[in-house]
Scaffold this motif. Structure first.
Motif, PDB file in Angstrom:
ATOM      1  N   ALA A 327      21.592   2.120   4.984  1.00  0.00           N
ATOM      2  CA  ALA A 327      22.588   1.045   4.977  1.00  0.00           C
ATOM      3  C   ALA A 327      21.993  -0.292   4.557  1.00  0.00           C
ATOM      4  O   ALA A 327      22.649  -1.331   4.690  1.00  0.00           O
ATOM      5  N   GLY A 328      20.748  -0.274   4.059  1.00  0.00           N
ATOM      6  CA  GLY A 328      20.116  -1.505   3.602  1.00  0.00           C
ATOM      7  C   GLY A 328      19.503  -2.332   4.703  1.00  0.00           C
ATOM      8  O   GLY A 328      19.076  -3.464   4.470  1.00  0.00           O
ATOM      9  N   VAL A 329      19.446  -1.782   5.920  1.00  0.00           N
ATOM     10  CA  VAL A 329      18.861  -2.492   7.060  1.00  0.00           C
ATOM     11  C   VAL A 329      17.395  -2.089   7.138  1.00  0.00           C
ATOM     12  O   VAL A 329      17.053  -1.036   7.666  1.00  0.00           O
ATOM     13  N   THR A 330      16.531  -2.916   6.607  1.00  0.00           N
ATOM     14  CA  THR A 330      15.119  -2.553   6.496  1.00  0.00           C
ATOM     15  C   THR A 330      14.245  -3.223   7.554  1.00  0.00           C
ATOM     16  O   THR A 330      13.036  -2.982   7.594  1.00  0.00           O
ATOM     17  N   SER A 331      14.841  -4.058   8.426  1.00  0.00           N
ATOM     18  CA  SER A 331      14.079  -4.693   9.512  1.00  0.00           C
ATOM     19  C   SER A 331      14.906  -4.712  10.787  1.00  0.00           C
ATOM     20  O   SER A 331      16.119  -4.987  10.750  1.00  0.00           O
ATOM     21  N   PHE A 332      14.242  -4.419  11.893  1.00  0.00           N
ATOM     22  CA  PHE A 332      14.847  -4.418  13.224  1.00  0.00           C
ATOM     23  C   PHE A 332      14.155  -5.447  14.104  1.00  0.00           C
ATOM     24  O   PHE A 332      12.935  -5.620  14.025  1.00  0.00           O
ATOM     25  N   ARG A 333      14.917  -6.074  14.998  1.00  0.00           N
ATOM     26  CA  ARG A 333      14.329  -6.707  16.168  1.00  0.00           C
ATOM     27  C   ARG A 333      14.724  -5.843  17.355  1.00  0.00           C
ATOM     28  O   ARG A 333      15.901  -5.784  17.730  1.00  0.00           O
ATOM     29  N   ASP A 334      13.748  -5.154  17.933  1.00  0.00           N
ATOM     30  CA  ASP A 334      14.028  -4.259  19.056  1.00  0.00           C
ATOM     31  C   ASP A 334      14.096  -5.084  20.334  1.00  0.00           C
ATOM     32  O   ASP A 334      13.149  -5.767  20.707  1.00  0.00           O
TER      33      ASP A 334
END
Length: 681
Positions: A327-334
């Motif tokens: 979906a183009g989400v290549t970075s997370f803040r967990d």
């Protein structure tokens, strides 16, 4: 005469024997069983079964983080083991009332669930896939699927189920006498990902397993962690295989030809260009038809390249990692996780074993209470909370997140210690406190807009560790946003330069979803989902008792939007996160900001990429420029004109590893959204 009587007796006896054998498919499973529900190694509830004749009675109840389902089931089976009558009552995790029924009478099957009623005619009995039942139903499916061709069968209301044997193992009996033989299985087809469960060698239910949650036979709790690890292993293996099959790591340079690039600084698209990737970085931006010998060329067909998006409120798991990349989400803040599980997952993502976003970790600090969330580090004293800050700092975490059951009076000292060590601080408002106290304590960011707004409507003694933190939002419509108490909070946000992570999409889902109606945020993609996933997207989260309550929730959501507009007008930074797993839900979060908060599509693309890279200090991310990491995605349309264009993705690069969603989505039962671009190697 004696011979005739003898023969007649034998016939009657044989008939009686056959009838007795067919009396119940549960003949070998009579009696009571009790199972323990465990979340993160903490006992939180139970599942109890009572089997008599053809009938199974189930009592399923657990509470984690102050909420959880309470369900009663009555299931009647026919001689072949198919449910012919199934009743489920109670409530879901967020309080939605459950009153689900299924009946099979001859060739007529009918059911009623939260989406409405349905019926069909069947040539032979079919298994019903329930909407709200307990994990125990997996054993009923397994017994039928073990005898089905290729262990697959059609099910009601729609779709197919497939059973896959994973492995055989044994665990020691609690008595210390011998071992219990077990078999683990995967059940797929009902959802996007398989579910995993365990049967003993008598085909009796032993456990339902996920990495953090397990329902396990009473007496065997000592092995629950090992059993949960099995599900982690199976899920990892599935995603490792998907990575091997669908991740494209090309030798040499890769050129994406004839694309326009979104420039976050000018909020516009470039003229057509070609973007060259070498290794994990962007090496050049050249003419649209440029080429070089030995490179891989991907045709962009005039589409748009967008920098990879940041999901700023994630709880990472391997099951959602690949779907986010697609979906183009290549970075997370967990925002809080099992430290060991997350560390292992990050290692696999960084080594290329698994697909997944780049992860920035926040350490979860929660107080022990009857309502605590079983996550992160649980503390009972301020000293333990301060020690938790040290622990997360030593592990290299970006910051800490404080949660509901922690004593709010400790917040100033915790925040000071965290800031002294260079750590970021965010979180919920602890019970019996309010947003103003956390803002004065020095929170860098407030999480969930309702957590801030509840301080304007609750009495001091009201406990937000329960579902009250959700149901009390019905009081929002009466709020005067120009009142002194509201403006005091707003002034604290502005003075302290505190950001807000509103998670608007989850509030929309909670307050505007209704049973039987397509959840608003899923309208654009529900038809692409597998049948039973579509069904799950037509269910309310909360209980909407009557028209008055319906009106209250709708007006409360409108008040949330009004509050966020006021925050935006005051220059308070709004951070885009979902707490819904990201992926399609992050697309919706951004869409809501466009439709309801007045951001332009270009401003949102910048907010979710460039701005968040700056916010997290990621200098090598956020834009498509030579020297930066190759995190971007290709859409056929123009997202600067219409933010919905980001929902149709043809290609994603995460650090120079390329994915084509059209190739991968069928593995989840998802119908692709676009065609795969032409690739010349």
């Amino acid at each position: 005469m004696k011979l005739r009587l003898l023969l007649l007796g034998l016939v009657v006896l044989a008939s009686y024997s056959c009838k007795k054998e067919q009396t119940s498919s549960l003949a070998n499973h009579q009696g009571d069983e009790t199972y323990t529900v465990i979340v993160g190694e903490n006992k939180v509830g139970h599942l109890k079964t009572q089997i008599s004749g053809d009938t199974i009675q189930i009592d399923y109840d657990y509470k984690n983080n102050g909420r959880g389902p309470t369900l009663k089931e009555t299931i009647v089976l026919n001689a072949e083991g198919y449910p012919i009558d199934w009743k489920i009552t109670g409530n879901t995790t967020f309080g939605n009332a459950v009153d689900e029924h299924f009946t099979l009478e001859g060739e007529n099957a009918s059911w009623t669930d939260a989406t409405g009623s349905g019926s069909t005619t069947v040539d032979a009995p079919q298994l019903y896939v329930n909407q709200f039942g307990s994990p125990y139903s997996s054993v009923l499916a397994a017994r039928l699927l073990l005898n089905a061709p290729e262990n697959t069968m059609p099910v009601l209301p729609a779709g197919n189920l497939t059973l896959t044997k994973m492995e055989s193992l044994s665990v020691p009996n609690p008595s210390g006498d011998g071992e219990l033989a077990l078999t683990t299985y995967a059940l797929s087809g009902a959802e996007l990902n398989p579910s995993y469960f365990i049967l003993d060698d008598s085909q009796k239910f032993f456990a339902s397993i996920t990495p953090r949650y397990i329902v396990i036979r009473e007496g065997y709790e000592a092995v629950e962690k090992d059993m949960r690890q099995l599900s982690e292993n199976y899920s990892a293996e599935r995603y490792e295989n998907l990575q091997k099959e669908f991740a494209h790591n090309y030798d040499g340079k890769v050129r994406i030809r004839n694309v326009r690039v979104f420039n976050p600084e000018s909020l516009s698209l470039t003229d057509p260009v070609s973007v060259v990737v070498e290794g994990d970085k962007i090496s050049a931006i050249e003419a649209p038809d440029a080429s070089a010998e030995g490179e891989v060329a991907i045709e962009g067909n005039g589409g748009t390249l967008v920098p990879g998006l940041f999901e700023m409120h994630a709880h990472t798991g391997d099951e959602g990692a690949l779907l986010n990349v697609l979906a183009g989400v290549t970075s997370f803040r967990d925002m809080g996780n099992d430290t060991e599980v997350l560390s292992n997952l990050i290692e696999k993502i960084e080594s290329g074993v698994l697909a997944g976003p780049r992860i920035t970790r926040l350490g979860f600090i929660e107080g022990k209470s009857p309502y605590n969330s079983n996550n992160g580090i649980l503390v009972e004293t301020k000293e333990e909370a301060l020690a938790a800050v040290d622990t997360y700092d030593s592990l290299g975490f970006y910051g800490v997140k404080l949660y509901n059951s922690m004593n709010g009076d400790w917040a100033p000292d915790i925040v000071k210690k965290a800031h002294d060590q260079g750590l970021f601080v965010t979180g919920h408002v602890p019970a019996f406190s309010n947003a103003n106290a956390m803002l004065r304590a020095g929170f860098d960011e407030m999480t969930h807009i309702n957590q801030t707004m509840l301080g304007w409507v609750l009495e001091p003694e009201e406990d937000t560790r329960t579902l009250l933190r959700l149901t009390a939002m019905k009081r929002f419509p009466e709020l005067d946003l120009n009142s002194p108490k509201v403006q005091e909070t707003m002034d604290l946000f502005v003075t302290n330069k505190t950001a807000i992570d509103p998670t608007l999409a989850i509030h929309e889902m909670l307050m505007l979803s209704r049973n039987g109606e397509v959840t608003p945020g899923t309208v654009d993609y529900i038809d692409h989902m597998p049948p039973n996933e579509q069904r799950s997207l037509k269910v309310a989260l909360a209980q909407i008792a009557d028209e008055e309550e319906d009106k209250a929730y709708r007006e409360a959501y409108a008040k949330i939007v009004e509050t966020l507009n006021m925050m935006k007008d005051k220059g308070i930074l709004i951070v885009a996160g979902t707490d819904l797993g990201g992926a399609f839900n992050l697309h919706r979060e951004l869409e809501l900001y466009n439709q309801q908060l007045g951001y332009t599509p270009a401003e949102l693309l910048k907010l979710a990429s460039y701005d968040m890279a700056e916010y997290l200090g990621k200098e090598d991310l956020g834009s498509i420029e030579p020297g930066k990491l190759a995190d971007f995605f290709l859409v056929p349309g123009n997202p600067v004109e219409d933010i919905k264009a980001i929902k149709t993705i043809a290609l994603v690069s995460k650090g120079g590893t390329f994915y084509y969603p059209t190739e991968v989505y069928p593995a989840f039962g998802i119908t692709p959204f676009t065609e795969k671009p032409e690739v010349k190697e």
